[in-house]
Design a protein around this motif. Structure first.
Motif, short mmCIF file in Angstrom:
data_model
loop_
_atom_site.label_atom_id
_atom_site.label_comp_id
_atom_site.label_asym_id
_atom_site.label_seq_id
_atom_site.Cartn_x
_atom_site.Cartn_y
_atom_site.Cartn_z
N UNK A 706 52.43 26.93 35.96
CA UNK A 706 53.24 28.10 35.59
C UNK A 706 53.75 27.96 34.16
N UNK A 707 54.13 26.71 33.79
CA UNK A 707 54.61 26.48 32.41
C UNK A 707 53.47 26.67 31.40
N UNK A 708 52.26 26.27 31.80
CA UNK A 708 51.09 26.47 30.91
C UNK A 708 50.90 27.97 30.68
N UNK A 709 50.99 28.75 31.77
CA UNK A 709 50.76 30.20 31.67
C UNK A 709 51.86 30.91 30.87
N UNK A 710 53.05 30.31 30.79
CA UNK A 710 54.12 30.91 29.98
C UNK A 710 53.73 30.96 28.50
N UNK A 711 52.79 30.07 28.11
CA UNK A 711 52.33 30.02 26.71
C UNK A 711 51.02 30.78 26.54
N UNK A 712 50.75 31.70 27.46
CA UNK A 712 49.46 32.38 27.48
C UNK A 712 49.12 33.06 26.16
N UNK A 713 50.15 33.60 25.48
CA UNK A 713 49.85 34.30 24.22
C UNK A 713 49.22 33.36 23.20
N UNK A 714 49.55 32.04 23.32
CA UNK A 714 48.99 31.06 22.38
C UNK A 714 47.75 30.39 22.98
N UNK A 715 47.88 29.89 24.24
CA UNK A 715 46.77 29.10 24.76
C UNK A 715 45.70 29.92 25.49
N UNK A 716 45.96 31.23 25.64
CA UNK A 716 45.00 32.15 26.27
C UNK A 716 44.68 31.78 27.72
N UNK A 717 45.57 31.01 28.35
CA UNK A 717 45.34 30.66 29.75
C UNK A 717 46.36 31.39 30.63
N UNK A 718 45.90 32.48 31.23
CA UNK A 718 46.77 33.26 32.12
C UNK A 718 46.78 32.59 33.49
N UNK A 719 47.65 33.07 34.36
CA UNK A 719 47.66 32.56 35.74
C UNK A 719 46.28 32.76 36.37
N UNK A 720 45.64 33.88 36.03
CA UNK A 720 44.31 34.17 36.59
C UNK A 720 43.30 33.13 36.13
N UNK A 721 43.34 32.80 34.83
CA UNK A 721 42.39 31.80 34.31
C UNK A 721 42.61 30.45 34.98
N UNK A 722 43.89 30.08 35.14
CA UNK A 722 44.20 28.78 35.74
C UNK A 722 43.77 28.73 37.21
N UNK A 723 43.96 29.86 37.91
CA UNK A 723 43.55 29.92 39.31
C UNK A 723 42.03 29.78 39.42
N UNK A 724 41.31 30.37 38.46
CA UNK A 724 39.84 30.29 38.46
C UNK A 724 39.39 28.84 38.26
N UNK A 725 40.11 28.13 37.37
CA UNK A 725 39.73 26.74 37.08
C UNK A 725 40.08 25.82 38.25
N UNK A 726 41.30 25.96 38.80
CA UNK A 726 41.78 25.00 39.80
C UNK A 726 41.52 25.39 41.25
N UNK A 727 41.41 26.73 41.53
CA UNK A 727 41.27 27.17 42.92
C UNK A 727 40.18 26.44 43.70
N UNK A 728 38.92 26.48 43.22
CA UNK A 728 37.84 25.83 43.97
C UNK A 728 37.96 24.30 44.02
N UNK A 729 38.82 23.72 43.14
CA UNK A 729 39.01 22.26 43.15
C UNK A 729 40.02 21.85 44.21
N UNK A 730 41.09 22.65 44.36
CA UNK A 730 42.16 22.29 45.30
C UNK A 730 41.86 22.76 46.72
#
Length: 790
Positions: A706-730
């Protein structure tokens, strides 16, 4: 000891899920009852005052506004009081069908409520205008909150609360669907629930036309001269579902339409969905959108399967043409191709573009690239400078405007290959290596970077970005990128000036304050690129020239790693074993990686999505496995993407995923529940049922993401992007249940069920990422499921 057969086990799991669904329905009923209570609360004092010399409302007005609310409350209180003790004394044979059947048989009260709804709203509106005291009451109705503190109350308006029963009646069939899905046909409840569902569905279809909320009354504005400026097919997100729309930008308004289904050669026709006068339109700020829409992401596997289908139909079309067969077969194939391509257009985009009306309503489009979003914003803003007055259209005017779209439209086909000639190049599939060398022609020294986009099945996707070359008129990037091509025919390059010095303003959704200096494109010629050597090229754009080299290689696939099974070290070892050995709540490796990423990786573009160097990840893995004391020194000197890669690898190599084999099917079922309150209750109960080490590690990771996504304007990682990366792993099914094809090098064999599985994994993680608060694990034992409080 009893041995369970697989069928029995599946049945047992299904009945377990039935309990979760029912606990969710209880929570949902509790919320609904609190809304009805809030409506009943002012009724008594208003009735008492009606017989005095200074009535707030007359008895007739009270009767009209609160028509049938006491009866609805009694029906649902009766239902809730019947269901609660049965769920508390749960057994798999527990019957609840009679309660749902009785509820369905009382839907006639809703018929009376819905018939009166329009009059109730009008009466309430008139009474508010005529009586300040009632206006004050109707804006401040309090519904008690069911969350932990029973005395907390949320403020609601009369209008909102009167709509609740209307909304409830449309949801009743969804709730029954959910319950029936998890009730085996052999269960004594099954036929009762089926009957209840039939009654509800019949009732709903009889009143569906009447329960669409009233449209705002429109006033006529004469003498407007209106012209079409731009139109395009776009995907709108409506209550979580993707809908294909045709958008028209006129000189004074934005109109959203839907193409009507045509039968038997009828002329094209549009339906108006909504419109916003340009003077009332704004672009929704990211901070304002507290309840950002839950964008349903479609996994790559599913898109791949569609693209393969499209490619197969195209080759069938070529075969038919060569064989000169009857045109009927060809016509059928073309229709099929059009359907598949529409589906792809609908499923592909995932970047939100939100517009808001002055009346507070906001609409979300999903688009594929920033290029498109900037283009629409530019056109709208340009036109807004010329618009000064707001207005409303009458339904007749709106109908005439929508009908005119058929003649005015400039885009006649969905923007895919269907409107290309059949014998045109099918485009390239594989990998394109691009070196962005340098650029010349800039008038003054600035900070410059480029982005690269390629077309993928008819629309453009942003694929790469160079670093910023500072204070120069002649940047020398010399950076190489590997870009995946899927039937691509064009490479597009956009050149930006990075604006560091601008005062920080509230930026709209991911919008860049950087200035586009120029854009251009180059056609990818299969003949010229087939020899796999580097080809140099120059792209000219508004006086600027960018030098590139490109090289094409056909597609390759790599197999996924299998988790190891050893018991020493931390990789491939059960999480509970590691935390017990370390006497920690969260494994040391997870804490260390998160700490380092939070120290220096939070503003890294694409953190967790961009790959780290493989050798660095393996070195870190080895250091953690042997408990190397110098691991923190190693980390501080390493590229932050390698640390992110190590953390992902740790979760991927767990012998059992974080969400466990046992609970995985339940999470997948829970996320599919229709009623939001029921879904929340079910998902939280499941989460709090995880083993302690898994739960605490997940909550630790969740806070970090959630803290990563708070910086989305800079790091371009939205909650959706993070869910796509981690969902199938967890979350993943146990290997014996997995539907992953044996040979991933042939995605043709990927089943629909596997695609849906990945989609569901992403949605589960996204759900928890978007949940505002999760109860602390220490309250885990007082699970909300069997709370005896009412």
């Amino acid at each position: 000891m009893r041995v369970w057969a697989k069928g029995e086990l599946d049945l047992e799991k299904g009945l377990e899920m039935r309990k979760w669904v029912l606990s969710g329905i209880l929570a949902s009923e509790e919320t609904y009852l609190s809304h009805l209570e809030a409506l009943l609360l002012p009724m008594k004092p208003l009735k008492a005052a009606a017989t005095t010399s200074q009535p707030v409302l007359t008895s007739q007005q009270i009767e009209t506004i609160f028509f049938k609310v006491p009866e609805l409350y009694e029906i649902h209180k009766d239902f809730y009081d019947g269901l609660l003790p049965r769920v508390q004394r749960w057994s798999h044979q527990q019957r609840v069908g009679d309660l749902f059947h009785k509820l369905a048989s009382q839907l006639g009260v809703y018929r009376a409520f819905v018939d009166n709804y329009g009059v109730a709203m009008e009466t309430a509106e008139k009474c508010c205008q005529a009586n300040a005291q009632f206006a004050e009451i109707s804006e401040n109705l309090r519904a008690r909150s069911n969350k932990d503190a029973k005395d907390l109350a949320t403020k609601n308006s009369l209008e909102t609360l009167l709509y609740k029963p209307v909304d409830r009646v449309t949801r009743s069939t969804l709730v029954l669907h959910d319950l029936l899905k998890h009730t085996p046909s052999s269960h004594p409840d099954h036929s009762l629930l089926q009957d209840a569902l039939r009654i509800s569905q019949n009732f709903l279809s009889s009143i569906n036309e009447e329960i669409t909320p009233r449209r705002q009354s429109m006033t006529v504005k004469k003498g407007e001269h209106r012209q079409l400026l731009k139109d395009s097919f776009m995907v709108e997100l409506v209550e979580g579902a993707r809908k294909l729309r045709h958008i028209f930008l006129f000189t004074d308004l934005l109109l959203c339409t839907k193409l009507k289904k045509q039968s038997g050669g009828k002329a094209q026709q549009y339906d108006c969905k909504w419109y916003i006068p340009l003077t009332d339109l704004s672009f929704q700020m990211v901070d304002e959108s507290e309840a950002a829409p839950n964008i349903p992401l479609v996994p790559d596997e599913e898109l791949d399967a569609l693209k393969i289908k499209i490619s197969q139909i195209k080759s069938d079309i070529q075969r038919e043409k060569k064989a000169n067969k009857a045109s009927k077969a060809l016509e059928r194939l073309r229709k099929k191709l059009s359907e598949q391509e529409s589906l792809l257009l609908l499923m592909s985009p995932s970047m939100a573009f939100r517009v808001q009306s002055r009346n507070g309503k906001s609409y979300t489009f999903l688009i594929s690239s920033d290029y498109e979003r900037a283009e629409w914003r530019e056109h709208i803003r340009e036109q807004q400078k010329k618009c000064f007055k707001s207005f409303s259209l009458t339904s007749v005017e709106l109908q005439m405007l929508t009908n005119s779209c058929v003649k005015l439209q400039t885009v006649h086909h969905i923007p895919l290959t269907i409107n290309k000639e059949d014998d045109e190049s099918p485009g390239l599939y594989g990998f394109l290596n691009v070196i962005v060398h340098s650029a010349t022609g800039f008038k003054q020294s600035s900070n410059l970077y480029c982005t690269l986009e390629v077309d993928s099945f008819g629309y453009f996707v942003n694929k790469a970005k160079t670093r910023v070359y500072r204070d120069t008129t002649e940047p020398n990037w010399n950076e190489e990128f590997e870009i995946e091509l899927e039937g691509s025919q064009t490479l597009r390059i956009l050149c930006y000036e990075k604006c560091y010095n601008k005062t920080k303003i509230a930026k709209e959704d991911g919008e860049s304050t950087d200035r586009l200096m120029g854009r251009g494109q180059v056609q990818l010629d299969p003949q010229a690129l087939q020899d796999r050597d580097w080809q140099r090229t120059v792209i000219a754009m508004n006086g600027i020239e960018v030098k590139l080299s490109v090289k094409f290689t056909s597609r390759e696939f790599s197999l996924k790693r299998m988790p190891s099974r050893k018991q020493t070290g931390v990789f491939g070892v059960k999480i509970a074993v590691v935390t017990k050995r370390e006497r920690s709540k969260v494994p040391y490796i997870v804490r260390q990686c998160v700490e380092e990423i939070e120290r220096r990786g939070m503003e890294e573009v694409g953190i967790y999505r961009v790959s780290g160097v493989a050798t660095d990840i393996q070195a870190l893995k080895a250091a953690f496995d042997v408990n190397n004391k110098d691991v923190s020194v190693m980390m501080s000197e390493m590229d932050v993407n390698a640390i992110a890669g190590t953390l992902k690898l740790y979760f991927r190599e767990l012998p059992e995923p974080l969400f466990t084999d046992e609970f995985y099917p339940n999470f997948a079922e829970g996320i599919a529940l229709s009623d939001p309150v029921a879904k929340e209750s079910c998902m939280l109960n499941l989460l709090l049922s995880l083993p302690e080490a898994n739960l605490l590690t997940f909550l630790f990771l969740l806070d970090h993401l959630k803290r990563v996504a708070e910086k989305e304007t800079v790091n371009k990682m939205s909650l959706h992007n993070l869910a796509t990366v981690f969902g199938p792993t967890l979350l993943r099914p146990s290997e014996k249940e997995s539907k992953l094809p044996a040979n991933p090098s042939h995605p043709v064999t990927m089943t629909d069920s596997w695609s849906l599985e990945v989609m569901s994994q992403v949605q589960v993680l996204l759900y928890f990422l978007q949940l505002e608060a999760i109860p602390a694990p220490d309250s885990k034992r007082q699970s909300v499921l069997f709370s005896t409080e009412v």
